[in-house]
Design a protein around this motif. Structure first.
Motif, short mmCIF file in Angstrom:
data_model
loop_
_atom_site.label_atom_id
_atom_site.label_comp_id
_atom_site.label_asym_id
_atom_site.label_seq_id
_atom_site.Cartn_x
_atom_site.Cartn_y
_atom_site.Cartn_z
N GLN A 339 -4.00 -15.16 -15.32
CA GLN A 339 -4.40 -14.99 -13.92
C GLN A 339 -3.32 -14.30 -13.09
OE1 GLN A 339 -7.61 -15.82 -12.94
NE2 GLN A 339 -7.70 -16.10 -15.16
N GLN A 340 -2.21 -13.97 -13.71
CA GLN A 340 -1.12 -13.29 -13.00
C GLN A 340 -0.88 -11.88 -13.54
OE1 GLN A 340 0.06 -14.94 -10.37
NE2 GLN A 340 -1.36 -16.58 -10.99
N LEU A 342 -0.87 -7.96 -13.97
CA LEU A 342 -0.87 -6.81 -13.06
C LEU A 342 -1.26 -5.54 -13.81
CD1 LEU A 342 2.48 -7.47 -11.15
CD2 LEU A 342 0.17 -7.94 -10.34
N THR A 347 -1.07 -3.75 -9.06
CA THR A 347 -2.09 -4.59 -8.42
C THR A 347 -2.66 -5.57 -9.44
OG1 THR A 347 -3.82 -2.98 -8.90
CG2 THR A 347 -2.70 -2.78 -6.78
N ALA A 348 -3.34 -6.59 -8.94
CA ALA A 348 -3.93 -7.60 -9.83
C ALA A 348 -5.02 -6.98 -10.68
CB ALA A 348 -4.50 -8.75 -9.00
N SER A 352 -7.67 -11.13 -13.48
CA SER A 352 -6.86 -12.10 -12.72
C SER A 352 -7.65 -12.58 -11.51
CB SER A 352 -5.53 -11.46 -12.30
OG SER A 352 -4.80 -11.04 -13.44
N PHE A 355 -5.60 -14.69 -9.00
CA PHE A 355 -4.28 -14.12 -8.70
C PHE A 355 -3.83 -14.61 -7.31
CE2 PHE A 355 -1.26 -10.99 -7.20
CZ PHE A 355 -0.48 -10.76 -8.33
N GLY A 356 -2.65 -15.25 -7.29
CA GLY A 356 -2.12 -15.73 -6.01
C GLY A 356 -2.82 -16.96 -5.47
N ASP A 357 -3.70 -17.59 -6.26
CA ASP A 357 -4.44 -18.76 -5.79
C ASP A 357 -3.49 -19.95 -5.62
OD1 ASP A 357 -7.33 -20.04 -5.55
OD2 ASP A 357 -6.12 -21.42 -6.75
N GLY A 358 -3.56 -20.58 -4.45
CA GLY A 358 -2.65 -21.68 -4.14
C GLY A 358 -2.86 -22.90 -5.02
N ARG A 361 -1.41 -22.26 -8.41
CA ARG A 361 0.06 -22.24 -8.31
C ARG A 361 0.62 -23.66 -8.21
NH1 ARG A 361 0.29 -18.86 -4.69
NH2 ARG A 361 0.39 -20.19 -2.86
#
Length: 583
Positions: A339-340, A342, A347-348, A352, A355-358, A361
Motif C-alpha cells: 500500500q506504500q 510508488l 506518485t502512489a 496502493s 496510500f497514506g491512510d491514517g 499507518r
C-alpha cells in the motif's frame, strides 16, 4: 406547414436549415430584347440528419454526472475491499495473539495455548508403555506425575450355545426367554416356531438397549452355527432364564440346571493401581479418576513394572501458535508494504489503495511497537524472533524449541498477561484492555464469611460486589476487571499485573477488527452507506435520462414531420415558380 412549439424552435430551425432548398436566380436577354429568368435549386433531404446521434449526444450530456458518481462508487468499493483485506489480516494477528496472551475467563480458556496439556509416558521396567495405555488430557488440567500399574482389564461376559445346522432354517422353537445383566432388569423375548437362528439373534439385539445383552452368530464350519451372547458393557455379567418352551436350553445356552453351558469369557472389571491406590472400574476407558484426564487401558503391566504418567504443557501447541503469529504478521507486513508503492514519477501506484491512510499507518505502528516491547528485560529474541532488513519476522526454530523446553515460564511471561496476588483466594475472571498500576485490594467479609465490599485506599466505589465477584466500576482504572474471591475472611491482598507482547498485540488489533463496532468496520459501513446514497442518485439520474431520451425521441419525430411538411410545401412552391417562369 404544421405549427411547432416555441420550446423546440431553435432545434427545429437548425434541423430545418440543414434540409431546406437553396434557390439562385439568373437573368438573360433574349434575341427579341426581352429578359427571361431561370432558377436553379439544391437541397439536403431531412433523411440525411442523424437523429439518433443527436438524441444520444443529448442523453449522454445528462448521464455525465451519473458516470462521475459511478466512478466514485467504484473507488469506494475498491477502498472497501482494501479495508476488508486489512481487517482480515489484522484479525489473523489478533487470533494468533489470543492463543498466546493467556485470555481470561472460562469461555476463552480453550484458546490458551499455554493451558494445552499432554501426557508423557515413561516405562519403569520391562513394559511397553504406549501399548499398555494411552492418556488424553483436557486443557488446563493441573500438571503432575503419577505412577500407574494395570493389573486387570475389564472384559465383557460371553456365553455360547450349541451348534446348529443352519442359521436360516426355521428351528421350530417357541416360548419366552428372559435376558439381562446383574443389577439390571431382565427383558422377556418371545420366540415363535417359524423363527430362524438369525431371526432369534435379531430379536435379542432389538432389546439390547434395555437388556444390556447382544447376540452374534458364529459360523463354526460349513454346517455348524453357534449363537453367542455378550454383555454390551464390560465388567457386567449376563443373566438368563427360560420361561415356557425351554428356548435357551434348546439353543444350548443353558444346561438342565439353568447354568450357562459354555461360558467363553467371564465378565470382569478393570483393576489399576495409581500411586499405590487400587481402583476398579467396569470399563477400560477411565475418565473419572483424575479431573481432566482419560485413561484408556489396552493391556496389563507385568508384575514389578509400572508406567510413569507425567502431565505437562503441550509445548507443540505453543510453538504452532508462535509460528501462526509470525505468519500473520508477515502477511500483514506484505500488505502494508504494497500500500506504500510508488510509481517511477513518485506518485502512489494504482495498487496502493490505502496510500497514506491514517488507520493503516496507526495499525502498522501499534503492531510494530508491540513486537519491539521488552518485558522484564526480555525481548522477542528469546523466542528466536528477529526482524530482517525489510521488517519481516524471521523465526529460529532451534532457539524457540530451546526456550520452550528450558524456559517455558519465561516465554509465558514475555507473551502473556499475568496477575500476581499475595493471596490464593483472589482469582482473575476477566480483564480490561489496560492494566492498572500495582494496588492493594482490601476485602471485607461479614460474620458468615460472605463478601461485603472491596476497596483500594479506602475507596469502595471503585468496585461493585456480586456474590463472590468483585467487579471494577465503569470509568475507573479497574473497568473491565472482574475478580473472584474464594476466601471467607477479611484481608488485604497485594495485586500486580504484567502485560506481555501477545497481550499488547491483541489490544492493538482487537479494537480495529471488531466486526460490530471496530474502527475498520465503521469505515467500511460508512463507505457502504455512502455508496448506497450515491447509487440511488446515479439510478435517479439514469432513470431521468431514459425518460429524457423517450421525450426527445418523440419530440424529434415531431420535428421530422414538420420538416417533411415544410419540404413538401417548398417543392410545391418551387414547381409553381418554375411554371410561372416558363409561361
Amino acid at each position: 406547414m404544421a405549427s411547432v412549439s416555441s420550446s423546440t424552435s431553435s432545434l427545429l430551425s437548425s434541423a430545418y436549415t440543414s434540409s431546406t432548398t437553396t434557390t439562385t436566380a439568373s437573368s438573360s436577354t433574349t434575341s427579341s430584347g426581352t429578359t427571361s429568368s431561370s432558377s436553379s435549386t439544391s437541397s439536403t433531404d431531412s433523411s440525411d440528419i442523424d437523429w439518433d446521434a443527436l438524441i444520444e449526444a443529448a442523453v449522454q450530456a445528462k448521464l455525465t454526472r451519473a458516470d462521475t458518481i459511478d466512478v466514485k462508487i467504484t473507488d469506494n468499493e475498491t477502498k472497501i475491499a482494501a479495508y476488508e483485506s486489512l481487517q482480515s489480516l489484522l484479525t489473523d494477528i489478533s487470533t494468533a495473539a489470543q492463543a498466546l496472551r493467556a485470555p481470561s475467563g472460562v469461555v476463552d480458556a480453550q484458546d490458551d495455548a499455554f493451558l494445552n496439556r499432554a501426557a508423557y509416558l515413561t516405562a519403569n521396567g520391562d513394559v511397553d508403555a504406549s501399548a499398555s495405555v494411552s492418556v488424553s488430557v483436557d486443557s488446563g488440567t493441573e500438571v503432575g506425575s503419577y505412577d500407574l500399574e494395570i493389573q486387570q482389564l475389564a472384559k465383557a461376559h460371553k456365553v455360547a450355545g450349541s451348534a446348529m445346522a443352519s442359521s436360516s432354517e426355521n428351528l421350530g422353537l417357541s416360548g419366552v426367554m428372559t435376558l439381562g445383566v446383574e443389577d439390571g432388569e431382565g427383558v422377556a423375548i418371545t420366540i415363535a416356531e417359524d423363527m430362524t437362528l438369525a431371526e432369534i439373534a435379531e430379536a435379542i439385539n432389538a432389546t439390547s438397549d434395555e437388556s444390556g445383552v447382544s447376540a452374534t452368530i458364529l459360523k463354526v464350519s460349513a454346517e455348524a452355527y453357534r449363537l453367542v451372547l455378550s454383555s454390551v458393557e464390560t465388567g457386567q455379567t449376563i443373566t438368563a432364564s427360560d420361561g415356557t418352551g425351554g428356548v435357551l436350553a434348546s439353543l444350548g445356552i443353558v444346561d438342565e440346571e439353568g447354568a450357562f453351558a459354555d461360558e467363553l469369557q467371564a465378565g470382569q472389571q478393570a483393576i489399576l493401581v495409581l500411586d499405590g491406590v487400587e481402583i476398579t472400574r467396569s470399563s477400560n476407558d477411565v475418565d473419572d479418576l483424575i479431573d481432566g484426564m482419560t485413561f484408556r487401558l489396552y493391556q496389563t503391566t507385568p508384575a514389578g513394572t509400572s508406567i510413569t504418567v507425567e502431565v505437562g504443557a503441550d509445548v507443540s501447541e505453543v510453538k504452532e501458535a508462535v509460528q501462526a503469529l509470525v505468519d500473520a504478521y508477515n502477511a500483514f507486513r506484505e500488505f502494508a508494504v504494497s500500500q506504500q508503492t510508488l510509481t517511477s514519477s513518485g506518485t502512489a501506484s494504482e495498487e496502493s489503495i490505502l496510500f497514506g491512510d491514517g488507520t493503516l499507518r496507526s495499525a502498522t505502528l501499534a503492531v510494530y511497537d508491540a513486537l519491539n516491547q521488552t518485558i522484564d528485560d526480555t525481548a522477542m529474541s528469546l523466542l528466536g524472533l528477529t526482524f530482517d532488513e525489510n521488517n519481516y519476522l524471521e523465526l529460529d526454530e532451534t532457539a524457540l524449541d530451546e526456550a520452550l523446553l528450558s524456559n517455558l515460564d519465561e516465554v509465558q511471561s514475555l507473551l502473556s498477561f499475568q496477575m500476581d496476588a499475595s493471596s490464593a483466594d483472589l482469582m482473575l475472571l476477566s480483564r480490561g484492555t489496560s492494566a492498572p498500576a500495582d494496588f492493594t485490594l482490601d476485602v471485607t467479609t461479614d460474620a458468615d464469611g460472605a463478601l461485603v465490599s472491596a476497596s483500594v485506599n479506602g475507596n469502595a466505589s471503585l468496585f461493585t460486589v456480586s456474590g463472590t465477584r468483585i467487579i471494577g466500576a465503569e470509568g475507573t482504572a479497574y473497568e473491565g476487571f472482574t475478580f473472584v474471591f474464594a476466601g471467607q475472611k477479611s484481608q488485604s491482598i497485594d495485586v500486580s499485573f504484567s502485560t506481555g507482547i501477545a497481550e499488547l498485540l491483541y489490544n492493538a488489533t482487537e479494537d480495529l477488527v471488531d466486526g460490530s463496532a471496530g474502527t475498520l468496520q465503521t469505515l467500511i459501513d460508512n463507505l457502504e452507506s455512502t455508496n448506497d446514497t450515491l447509487q440511488s442518485k446515479s439510478d435517479t439520474i439514469r432513470s431521468s435520462a431514459e425518460t429524457y431520451r423517450t421525450n426527445l425521441t418523440n419530440r424529434y419525430a415531431e420535428y421530422q414531420a414538420a420538416i417533411s411538411e415544410a419540404e413538401s410545401t417548398q417543392d410545391y412552391l418551387t414547381a409553381l415558380l418554375d411554371q410561372w417562369n416558363s409561361s
